[in-house]
Scaffold this motif. Sequence first.
Motif, PDB file in Angstrom:
ATOM      1  N   LEU A  47       0.818  -1.213   0.000  1.00  0.00           N
ATOM      2  CA  LEU A  47       0.000   0.000   0.000  1.00  0.00           C
ATOM      3  C   LEU A  47       0.851   1.262   0.000  1.00  0.00           C
ATOM      4  N   LEU A  48       1.997   1.210   0.686  1.00  0.00           N
ATOM      5  CA  LEU A  48       2.801   2.410   0.881  1.00  0.00           C
ATOM      6  C   LEU A  48       3.762   2.678  -0.269  1.00  0.00           C
ATOM      7  N   LEU A  49       4.321   1.612  -0.857  1.00  0.00           N
ATOM      8  CA  LEU A  49       5.384   1.795  -1.849  1.00  0.00           C
ATOM      9  C   LEU A  49       4.956   2.633  -3.063  1.00  0.00           C
ATOM     10  N   PRO A  50       3.811   2.362  -3.702  1.00  0.00           N
ATOM     11  CA  PRO A  50       3.451   3.192  -4.862  1.00  0.00           C
ATOM     12  C   PRO A  50       3.313   4.674  -4.504  1.00  0.00           C
ATOM     13  N   LEU A  51       2.766   4.970  -3.320  1.00  0.00           N
ATOM     14  CA  LEU A  51       2.621   6.370  -2.917  1.00  0.00           C
ATOM     15  C   LEU A  51       3.987   7.032  -2.737  1.00  0.00           C
ATOM     16  N   VAL A  52       4.912   6.302  -2.112  1.00  0.00           N
ATOM     17  CA  VAL A  52       6.246   6.867  -1.885  1.00  0.00           C
ATOM     18  C   VAL A  52       6.969   7.070  -3.215  1.00  0.00           C
ATOM     19  N   PRO A  83       1.401   0.470 -17.325  1.00  0.00           N
ATOM     20  CA  PRO A  83       0.070   0.086 -17.821  1.00  0.00           C
ATOM     21  C   PRO A  83      -1.017   0.604 -16.888  1.00  0.00           C
ATOM     22  N   PRO A  84      -2.270   0.539 -17.312  1.00  0.00           N
ATOM     23  CA  PRO A  84      -3.360   1.007 -16.439  1.00  0.00           C
ATOM     24  C   PRO A  84      -3.375   0.256 -15.111  1.00  0.00           C
ATOM     25  N   ARG A  85      -3.766   0.963 -14.065  1.00  0.00           N
ATOM     26  CA  ARG A  85      -3.803   0.372 -12.723  1.00  0.00           C
ATOM     27  C   ARG A  85      -4.912  -0.683 -12.645  1.00  0.00           C
ATOM     28  N   PHE A  90      -3.975  -7.743  -5.589  1.00  0.00           N
ATOM     29  CA  PHE A  90      -3.011  -8.257  -6.560  1.00  0.00           C
ATOM     30  C   PHE A  90      -2.679  -7.210  -7.619  1.00  0.00           C
ATOM     31  N   GLY A  91      -3.626  -6.317  -7.889  1.00  0.00           N
ATOM     32  CA  GLY A  91      -3.313  -5.209  -8.784  1.00  0.00           C
ATOM     33  C   GLY A  91      -2.263  -4.287  -8.183  1.00  0.00           C
ATOM     34  N   ARG A  92      -2.374  -4.028  -6.880  1.00  0.00           N
ATOM     35  CA  ARG A  92      -1.364  -3.201  -6.196  1.00  0.00           C
ATOM     36  C   ARG A  92      -0.004  -3.913  -6.154  1.00  0.00           C
ATOM     37  N   TRP A  93      -0.055  -5.235  -5.970  1.00  0.00           N
ATOM     38  CA  TRP A  93       1.201  -6.000  -5.944  1.00  0.00           C
ATOM     39  C   TRP A  93       1.896  -5.945  -7.313  1.00  0.00           C
TER      40      TRP A  93
END
Length: 429
Positions: A47-52, A83-85, A90-93
């Motif tokens: 959850l945190l990595l994409p935001l960072v 690519p699109p989110r 599993f999409g976040r992973w």
Amino acid sequence: MTTPPPPKLWQPPLRGLALAAQKVPQLALFVLMVISLVYLGLGVGVLLLPLVVVAVRKLANRSRRLAHAWSGVRIAEPYRELPPREPGFFGRWRRCRQLLSDPATWRDMLWTIADPVVGTVLALMPAALLVYGLEGLVFPFVWDDLVSAGYDDHYAGLIHVHGETGLRTWLMPLVGMVFIGLGLWAGPKLVTAHGRFTHTLLGPRPSAELAARVGYLTRTRGAVVDSQAAELRRIERDLHDGAQARLVAMGMNLDAVEQLLDSNPEAARALLMETRDSSSKALSELRDLVRGIHPPVLSDRGLGDAVRALALDSPLPVDVVVDLPGRLDAPVESAAYFAVSELLTNVAKHAKAGRVWIDIRHDRDALRISMTDDGVGGAAASAGTGLRGIESRIAAFDGILAVNSPQGGPTMATMEIPCALFSPKTSSS
């Protein structure tokens, strides 16, 4: 590397302080990145990595913009297109895997820890030299009190300022002025060195830069092909609906004249007059069509006079200022001319403007065209195909289009196309 305008004396120290202030959030983001990686397997990092990573990229892009604006160092974005989110955990992973597989992500992480160490020294040095110089000018008057309070009684490591020698009354200010002069002289160079160091950390690798360049050229080539195909369709439509239809009507009229010439001369004469009018209109339409393909004034007299001719034909009052001491490559002149023509057409149709100002000049190996109108504003490339078409047209020459159009106006569109002047100006004005 393009050369920005020379900064004022007071700008490099302030810019250095602004760059140094950015190191604090960089370190904070480095810590968050490490925490995200450590807890990636527990799900929290997912959850945190994409935001960072997004925050790091925004800060890195700001550094790239500042390096270009303050140092003239252009730094391209090296990030891979994502690519699109996808929804769900599993999409976040998968998004985390995509981000971590991009080498630019790891280079950004290196930048967040290396730049605060080296970049801070380069950024703070101009201001530090000035402050140390001012210390030499001011402290002789209060030095005894400072030394009594425990302050070091040496200035610049050489001048012993405590005692009754009196040297400090003239030597410290002299050395202080040397430090101030050194800070003013070295300030722009240190800011430029910071920009080059930023390029070393954040610039794309040669292979990635080449791949990005190939991708960009592929996209612009496709846009140019589509634009040319649309232009050919327009020419075909104009010929079919305009001049061709008139020529067919003229042929039919001449057949009728041949049949009426003996039996009804008056009717034949009337048809001949109508045919003559049709031939004049067909000739005018053909001239307009040829002018739309490539106006003769553009070939004969160059971009400046061609835009002046556009201004004379515009329904709005247009002020044109041209500073082109030479001619440009014909393809660049053609692209710039039709871009200005499209902008003028958009202003006349949508802006509800009362006046337009056009400024054309060549500066630092680039053609710069700005068009300002006093209309209602609200123009955006996403609102229609006109501005997107202009972007595609000049993108083939590595050109850019920037539009500033707040609601209520005014609107300012600026185009910049890298190019060189190659011959003396042929216009008489």
